[in-house]
Write an enzyme that holds these catalytic residues in place. Structure first.
Site, PDB file in Angstrom:
ATOM      1  N   LYS A 113       8.049   5.124   7.057  1.00 36.09           N
ATOM      2  CA  LYS A 113       6.956   5.087   6.088  1.00 36.09           C
ATOM      3  C   LYS A 113       6.566   6.497   5.625  1.00 36.09           C
ATOM      4  O   LYS A 113       6.068   6.681   4.527  1.00 36.09           O
ATOM      5  CB  LYS A 113       5.718   4.398   6.684  1.00 36.09           C
TER       6      LYS A 113
HETATM    7  C1  LIG Z   1       7.620  -1.134   7.738  1.00 31.69           C
HETATM    8  C2  LIG Z   1       8.752  -1.169   8.680  1.00 31.69           C
HETATM    9  C3  LIG Z   1       9.846  -2.011   8.480  1.00 31.69           C
HETATM   10  C4  LIG Z   1       9.925  -2.983   7.332  1.00 31.69           C
HETATM   11  O1  LIG Z   1      10.027  -2.349   6.097  1.00 31.69           O
HETATM   12  P1  LIG Z   1       9.671  -3.129   4.746  1.00 31.69           P
HETATM   13  O2  LIG Z   1       9.763  -2.138   3.670  1.00 31.69           O
HETATM   14  O3  LIG Z   1       8.271  -3.654   4.945  1.00 31.69           O
HETATM   15  O4  LIG Z   1      10.649  -4.252   4.632  1.00 31.69           O
HETATM   16  C5  LIG Z   1      10.892  -1.941   9.386  1.00 31.69           C
HETATM   17  N1  LIG Z   1      10.853  -1.111  10.435  1.00 31.69           N
HETATM   18  C6  LIG Z   1       9.811  -0.288  10.666  1.00 31.69           C
HETATM   19  C7  LIG Z   1       9.832   0.596  11.853  1.00 31.69           C
HETATM   20  C8  LIG Z   1       8.729  -0.281   9.797  1.00 31.69           C
HETATM   21  O5  LIG Z   1       7.696   0.545  10.015  1.00 31.69           O
END
Ligand SMILES: *Cc1c(COP(=O)(O)O)cnc(C)c1O
Length: 495
Positions: A113
């Site tokens: 993120k």
């Molecule tokens: C947010 C997240 C995901 C999923 O990603 P999306 O974009 O919501 O599909 C997968 N793994 C981790 C560690 C995340 O923080």
């Protein structure tokens, strides 16, 4: 220049510029902003190959943020991708166990993120200046664990912006929770809600759609915006690293120019995999996009049948950031699959709201074949962590393990030999308990914080600075609310 580059997935007449789309987050008709056309890569990969991460980011983002001046965009990029990442390449590509792990967790909060949320605050500030917005921006965010901390970290103490994060009280890891409730910054609020991520996300979406509430807030001098992947300012920065990985493989002679690769993404809200799909539409050579889920396997079922049906039990798993039944960004994908049919999107979304399901058309089902969907349970996830660790001495987190396990299934079924990139979305340090339990059954009575040290001793890797001393940090947020109290909590904070 293309003045209005974006439109809503639900109406043909809501056309706006990128800066407006970034400020607004979600369209007033409830739709998501999408580019009217996909920009294409007009340079050859040969020309792109020697760019560093920032240069590539500029080249790609410039195509989407068309009303930003070069100088403005460069400043956003340079402020975001700097020493707060513990890798000077920003993202690393590790060849291991027959695949390429694209490590996207070198930012301050140890999850992918950060790749987008480290730049979003700068994009938003620039966009609001361009839009001549005098009101204070309030970022509303629902989180399944990682978005919350990454957004808090990005927006803490940014002038003219407040941030309010809602997380499912019992739905995040101990370390994720502690990262959020110890957040400093006068403009930050963190609230645990009694419910799951879907409850948090629905609650926040309702706030955006509530005109009356928005008017009241506007009168008080605030406007809402979003740091969730419904914001186009979140999505676009995520396209960059798929190109980055491809170019790196090309540079190192792992693939030939134009050779198709598979991309495997552990998926929750469908944001990260959608960015890979956008990359493909722009000209990234992709064979299959592999969507990996945990036991909340609604996307697997959708990809296999064309029916999206959320009427099922919500399961808590050891990959909590993927514990989601309503994947917001799927709407953007449906829009492309339907050849931009706003009427159909309205109908599908209405069906989802009223009946908990929808079915796409035959034509759309045909186009879904670019995707493969798979899922694994917690047991398989643990086995995969152990297996990769024992065979390759490489430790992956639970989300990445879901992706790798689904890839193994895919490969067994299809015998596809294409080079494959796995999006590694979190550091194993973020999910110490589950990861350590997978490789060593004897640690069960240790707490998650103690396990940070154990993991470091075991791997010989230094504890990342984002979680060092986390245990000793003061808890600054202890608000809780019920899922129907979200509006009230927001109103109280802004009063
Ligand atoms: C947010 C997240 C995901 C999923 O990603 P999306 O974009 O919501 O599909 C997968 N793994 C981790 C560690 C995340 O923080």
């Amino acid at each position: 220049m293309a003045a209005s580059f974006y439109k809503s997935t639900r109406s043909s007449d809501l056309n706006i510029t990128s800066s407006e789309a970034i400020v607004k987050g979600l369209a007033h008709d409830g739709g998501l902003y999408v580019p009217k056309e996909f920009p294409i890569i007009e340079k050859s990969f040969d020309e792109l190959m020697d760019m560093n991460y920032r240069e590539l980011a500029f080249y790609i983002m410039k195509k989407y943020f068309t009303d930003f001046e070069d100088k403005e965009l460069l400043q956003c990029i340079n402020s975001a991708y700097d020493e707060k990442f513990d890798s000077k390449n920003i993202a690393e590509l590790i060849e291991c166990s027959g695949v390429y792990f694209l490590e996207l967790f070198h930012g301050p909060t140890l999850a992918f993120k950060d790749m987008a949320l480290s730049i979003l605050p700068y994009l938003l500030k620039t966009a609001s200046k361009k839009q001549n917005i005098k009101k204070e921006i309030v970022i509303l965010t629902a989180t399944s664990g990682d978005t919350g901390k990454a957004a808090l970290e990005g927006f803490a103490d940014v002038d003219g912006i407040k941030i309010i994060v809602f997380y499912p009280e019992d739905g995040v890891s101990e370390i994720q929770k502690r990262q959020m409730i110890t957040q400093q910054g006068k403009n930050t609020s963190v609230i645990g809600i009694e419910g799951n991520f879907d409850d948090a996300q629905n609650g926040v979406k309702e706030v955006f759609a509530d005109k009356e509430f928005n008017n009241t807030i506007n009168e008080k001098g605030y406007i809402f915006s979003s740091a969730n992947s419904i914001n186009i300012g979140r999505l676009v920065p995520q396209i960059v690293y798929y190109f980055y990985a491809y170019l790196k493989m090309l540079r190192e002679g792992k693939i030939a120019e134009g050779e198709n690769i598979n991309i495997v993404v552990p998926t929750g809200n469908f944001g990260n995999i959608l960015a890979a799909y956008y990359g493909k539409e722009m000209g990234l050579p992709v064979n299959k996009l592999i969507c990996a889920s945990n036991e909340n396997n609604v996307l697997h079922d959708f990809i296999s049948t064309g029916i999206y049906d959320i009427r099922r039990e919500f399961k808590k798993t050891i990959s909590p950031s993927m514990d989601i039944l309503i994947s917001s960004n799927l709407e953007r994908f449906l829009y492309e699959l339907s050849s931009k049919d706003e009427k159909l999107i309205n109908k599908l979304m209405k069906n989802l709201k009223e009946t908990g399901k929808y079915e796409i058309t035959q034509d759309m089902k045909e186009k879904l074949k670019d995707f493969y969907g798979g899922y694994v349970d917690d047991e398989k996830t643990r086995e995969t962590i152990k297996d990769v660790y024992e065979k390759s001495n490489y430790l992956i987190d639970t989300h990445t393990a879901v992706a790798y396990a689904v890839y193994k299934k895919y490969k067994k079924e299809t015998k596809d030999e294409a080079r494959t990139v796995i999006a590694s979305t979190a550091s194993p340090y973020k999910f110490t308990r589950s990861v350590m339990e997978a490789i060593d059954k004897s640690i069960e009575d240790h707490d998650d914080f103690h396990l940070i040290k154990t993991m470091s001793n075991l791997t010989g890797l230094n504890v990342p600075k984002g979680i060092k001393d986390l245990e000793k940090k003061e808890i600054l947020h202890n608000k809780k609310c019920k899922k129907n109290e979200i509006k009230k909590v927001i109103a109280d904070i802004l009063d």
